[in-house]
Design a protein around this motif. Structure first.
Motif, short mmCIF file in Angstrom:
data_model
loop_
_atom_site.label_atom_id
_atom_site.label_comp_id
_atom_site.label_asym_id
_atom_site.label_seq_id
_atom_site.Cartn_x
_atom_site.Cartn_y
_atom_site.Cartn_z
N LEU A 260 5.71 12.63 2.73
CA LEU A 260 4.50 11.83 2.95
C LEU A 260 3.32 12.74 3.25
N LYS A 261 2.18 12.45 2.62
CA LYS A 261 0.92 13.07 2.99
C LYS A 261 0.30 12.23 4.09
N ILE A 262 0.02 12.85 5.24
CA ILE A 262 -0.44 12.11 6.40
C ILE A 262 -1.73 12.70 6.92
N ASP A 263 -2.64 11.83 7.31
CA ASP A 263 -3.90 12.24 7.90
C ASP A 263 -3.72 12.36 9.41
N GLY A 264 -3.65 13.59 9.92
CA GLY A 264 -3.52 13.81 11.36
C GLY A 264 -2.07 13.89 11.80
N ASP A 265 -1.82 13.49 13.05
CA ASP A 265 -0.48 13.55 13.61
C ASP A 265 0.45 12.54 12.94
N PHE A 266 1.73 12.78 13.15
CA PHE A 266 2.75 11.85 12.66
C PHE A 266 2.90 10.73 13.70
N ARG A 267 2.61 9.49 13.27
CA ARG A 267 2.73 8.34 14.18
C ARG A 267 3.72 7.34 13.59
N VAL B 64 -0.92 7.16 6.20
CA VAL B 64 -0.26 7.81 5.06
C VAL B 64 -1.19 7.79 3.84
N LYS B 65 -1.43 8.96 3.27
CA LYS B 65 -2.33 9.09 2.12
C LYS B 65 -1.59 9.14 0.79
N ALA B 66 -0.35 9.62 0.80
CA ALA B 66 0.47 9.67 -0.42
C ALA B 66 1.91 9.43 -0.01
N HIS B 67 2.66 8.72 -0.89
CA HIS B 67 4.01 8.26 -0.50
C HIS B 67 4.84 8.03 -1.75
N PRO B 68 6.15 7.91 -1.62
CA PRO B 68 7.00 7.55 -2.75
C PRO B 68 6.69 6.15 -3.24
N ALA B 69 7.20 5.83 -4.43
CA ALA B 69 6.92 4.54 -5.06
C ALA B 69 7.51 3.39 -4.25
N VAL B 70 6.76 2.29 -4.22
CA VAL B 70 7.18 1.09 -3.51
C VAL B 70 8.35 0.44 -4.25
N THR B 71 9.28 -0.13 -3.51
CA THR B 71 10.43 -0.81 -4.09
C THR B 71 10.00 -2.16 -4.66
N PRO B 72 10.21 -2.42 -5.94
CA PRO B 72 9.85 -3.74 -6.49
C PRO B 72 10.74 -4.83 -5.90
N LYS B 73 10.13 -5.99 -5.62
CA LYS B 73 10.86 -7.10 -5.03
C LYS B 73 11.32 -8.09 -6.12
N LYS B 74 12.56 -8.52 -6.00
CA LYS B 74 13.07 -9.54 -6.91
C LYS B 74 12.46 -10.88 -6.57
N ALA B 75 12.01 -11.61 -7.59
CA ALA B 75 11.45 -12.94 -7.36
C ALA B 75 12.58 -13.93 -7.10
N LEU B 76 12.56 -14.56 -5.94
CA LEU B 76 13.56 -15.55 -5.56
C LEU B 76 12.83 -16.78 -5.02
N GLU C 144 -4.37 -1.24 2.62
CA GLU C 144 -5.57 -1.51 3.42
C GLU C 144 -5.56 -0.70 4.71
N HIS C 145 -4.37 -0.53 5.30
CA HIS C 145 -4.29 0.18 6.57
C HIS C 145 -3.49 1.48 6.48
N ALA C 146 -3.14 1.91 5.25
CA ALA C 146 -2.44 3.18 5.02
C ALA C 146 -1.14 3.28 5.81
N ARG C 147 -0.33 2.22 5.74
CA ARG C 147 0.95 2.20 6.45
C ARG C 147 2.10 2.23 5.45
N ASN D 207 5.94 -8.21 3.97
CA ASN D 207 5.78 -6.78 3.79
C ASN D 207 5.88 -6.11 5.16
N PRO D 208 6.94 -5.33 5.42
CA PRO D 208 7.10 -4.72 6.75
C PRO D 208 5.99 -3.75 7.14
N ALA D 209 5.21 -3.30 6.16
CA ALA D 209 4.14 -2.36 6.46
C ALA D 209 2.86 -3.07 6.91
N ALA D 210 2.87 -4.40 6.94
CA ALA D 210 1.65 -5.15 7.24
C ALA D 210 1.95 -6.33 8.16
N ALA D 211 0.88 -6.88 8.76
CA ALA D 211 1.00 -8.17 9.42
C ALA D 211 1.18 -9.24 8.35
#
Length: 597
Positions: free
Chosen positions: A285-292, A372-384, A263-266, A434-438
């Motif tokens: 990483l494919k990034i739109d604009g500066d590296f933040r 970030v517009k393109a990135h490596p694959a997300v790490t799957p989370k183990k269900a606990l 949703e927020h490209a993080r 998810n560390p990439a989101a609130a």
């Protein structure tokens, strides 16, 4: 129900840092108001003094790698003491616990080491009165050294005035099982211990005639195989007078983790360590604009950041122990070094919107990259899934499904309390998230001891990026009869949330404030309130906590009563067996029992 307290209530730092365990809640200066001790892992432990619902600026107690903290008057001099357990420098610098003493004028003295204790990589520190003499004995757990094949979980008897006898070894749970819960699962008045956190649970029964017995099979049965337990909270969900257990679960942060918020490209990443420095890690990483970058977190010994082909080292105006935010243009970060000469994080611009982030470190490194517009694959989370274990005569059965609890994701901690004062204990649950989101946390409201309902719109949200769940405690900081919340996020911030009482309108409560025993031979630590009203039995314990490593001393025992207006009977039992009836005439008040500490 909840709103976040601002700096006019508590001046918490607005910067993300590493954490260690729950907040420690205790009236440290004995002025009648619960204070807070907070630990920033590897940096410091600090106290916020409670001035009638408004907290002071932080006061530093100790610097460095601080782990478990136990609170109680173990030397019987009338002051509140702190026993603080250090880490062991990855096993290279094993250390002993140290002691501080808090005076009523808020001065803090001490810092002496228990030199005759066995050195270790300290984890939990908790008090019990095992022999019922009123003196606080000590339970310690540790990450065992290679020279400690039988583990380093210990019981140290207090012979009086803080003179601890030589340690007795306690059973050890499998692999990383040094998290510790002090409880009384068989209700015999003698403290029991549960070790957890790794591959299994271990139940240790305290015996009335002294000693301890491993009763794991009898107490847990097949549930003993429950792994990756991050916290255990006592909760009498059905008001039958015994304590059930709510169990949160999360994997250890030892593996690489990649997350994304579409949703927020993080994009967020976490690397625990690259132990062989000739094996770097990197993300394109494919990034739109500066590296933040937001909330870059590094740890000893590798804090440096190098930029571009020439590996120019970035300078920061803030200390190394917290998050750092920065922006790089393509021009200043152009290229990638032919060789990663030094340990650290590297950032380079490769052209056409493509950036590379990577490095080689012997310490945990994490951060969040924006746009970030393109990135490596997300790490799957183990269900606990989180679990609720019901106490049936001192043995536990899984009641999770029966109670409609459906928390399949990983969770870091929970706090039990009657947040709407309807007479039934609820659960606040901190998500690993998810560390990439609130991340919005979870509030499970108890529906009359039959089911739990996930409350919407409760208002408890962690906005900081790059963080995962941490420890939680419930306490009434402003003493208005509504339980508030203090919780943290690992690599994030502390949050104090005020319970505005919207959902408790018309409901009643009582608070029993417990001092030392009638003879003053036992402190409030571990004292048990049993209160009967409206056909229900309520039990509350001074110092009870879901903290895996620390133990507070919150002697304000809160009981929600719903529409009940009369308390039939109430009694406090101290650790040495002394009892006192509590006279409660009317509701929505605080009643004091025993002597002030």
């Amino acid at each position: 129900m909840f709103s976040e307290a601002g700096p006019d209530v508590i001046p918490l730092e607005n910067r993300s840092r590493r954490k260690w365990d729950n907040a420690v809640v205790a009236d440290l200066d004995q002025d009648g108001h619960p204070d807070l001790l907070l630990t920033e892992h590897s940096l410091r432990a600090i106290i916020f003094w409670n001035n009638s619902g408004k907290f002071s600026e932080p006061v530093e107690v100790i610097q460095g790698d601080t782990h478990g903290v136990a609170v109680g008057d173990y030397d019987e001099d009338g002051r509140v003491d702190l026993i603080i357990y250090h880490g062991g420098g990855g096993g290279k610098k094993p250390r002993n616990p140290i002691a501080f003493h808090v005076n009523r004028d808020r001065s803090i003295v001490g810092g002496e080491e228990f030199a005759d204790f066995e050195r270790s990589r300290g984890r939990a520190a908790k008090f019990i009165d095992h022999d019922g003499d009123g003196a606080l004995d000590l339970v310690l757990s540790s990450f065992p050294l290679n020279t400690q094949p039988d583990g380093c979980n210990q019981y140290l008897h207090n012979g009086g005035k803080g003179a601890f006898d030589p340690a007795i070894r306690l059973p050890q749970a499998k692999w990383m099982g040094f998290r510790t819960l002090i409880t009384d699962f068989n209700q015999d008045g003698v403290a029991d211990i549960i070790f957890y956190g790794g591959a299994n649970l271990v139940a240790v029964r305290g015996e009335k005639n002294g000693g301890f017995t491993d009763v794991t099979r009898e107490v847990f049965g097949d549930l003993a195989a429950t792994d990756f337990v991050s916290s255990i909270a006592e909760i009498d969900y059905d008001n039958d007078g015994d304590f059930d257990l709510f169990v949160t679960r999360a994997e250890f942060p030892f593996d690489e983790e990649i997350d994304f918020d579409p949703e927020h490209a993080r994009f967020s990443y976490y690397v625990f360590a690259s132990f062989t420095t000739d094996v770097p890690y990197q993300y394109d990483l494919k990034i739109d604009g500066d590296f933040r970058m937001e909330n870059l977190q590094t740890a000893f010994p590798d804090h440096d950041v190098y930029v571009g082909r020439v590996a120019h080292k970035l300078d920061f105006s803030v200390d190394r122990h917290g998050g750092k935010d920065f922006t790089l243009t393509a021009k200043e970060a152009e290229g990638w070094p032919a060789k990663l000469t030094n340990n650290g994080l590297y950032i380079g611009y490769l052209g056409d919107g493509l950036w590379r982030v990577g490095g080689k470190t012997k310490s945990a490194t994490s951060g969040v990259v924006l746009n970030v517009k393109a990135h490596p694959a997300v790490t799957p989370k183990k269900a606990l899934p989180a679990r609720l274990f019901e106490n049936r005569g001192g043995a536990f059965v899984d009641a999770t499904d029966k109670l409609g609890i459906a928390v399949p994701e990983q969770t870091a901690s929970a706090a039990a309390g009657d947040f709407n004062n309807d007479g039934w204990t609820d659960l606040f649950v901190v998500r690993q998230g998810n560390p990439a989101a609130a991340n919005e946390q979870q509030l499970l409201l108890n529906q009359g001891g039959k089911r739990f309902f996930a409350a919407p719109n409760h208002g408890i949200v962690s906005p900081e990026l790059g963080a995962t769940g941490g420890g939680a405690e419930a306490f009434d900081y402003n003493e208005d009869g509504n339980l508030d919340l203090i919780y943290a996020n690992e690599r994030g911030r502390w949050h104090l949330y005020t319970n505005n009482g919207i959902a408790s309108t018309g409901n009643n409560y009582v608070v029993v404030k417990v001092g030392s025993s009638p003879s003053r031979k036992a402190t409030a630590q571990g004292a048990v309130l049993t209160l009967k009203a409206g056909g229900h039995t309520y039990r509350r314990v001074v110092g009870a906590t879901s903290a895996a490593f620390s133990q507070g001393l919150d002697n304000h025992l809160h009981v929600g009563l719903g529409k009940i207006t009369t308390v039939d009977e109430a009694e406090v039992r101290w650790s040495n067996g002394e009892t006192e009836k509590v006279r409660i005439e009317g509701v929505n008040q605080c009643v004091v029992v025993g002597h002030p500490e």
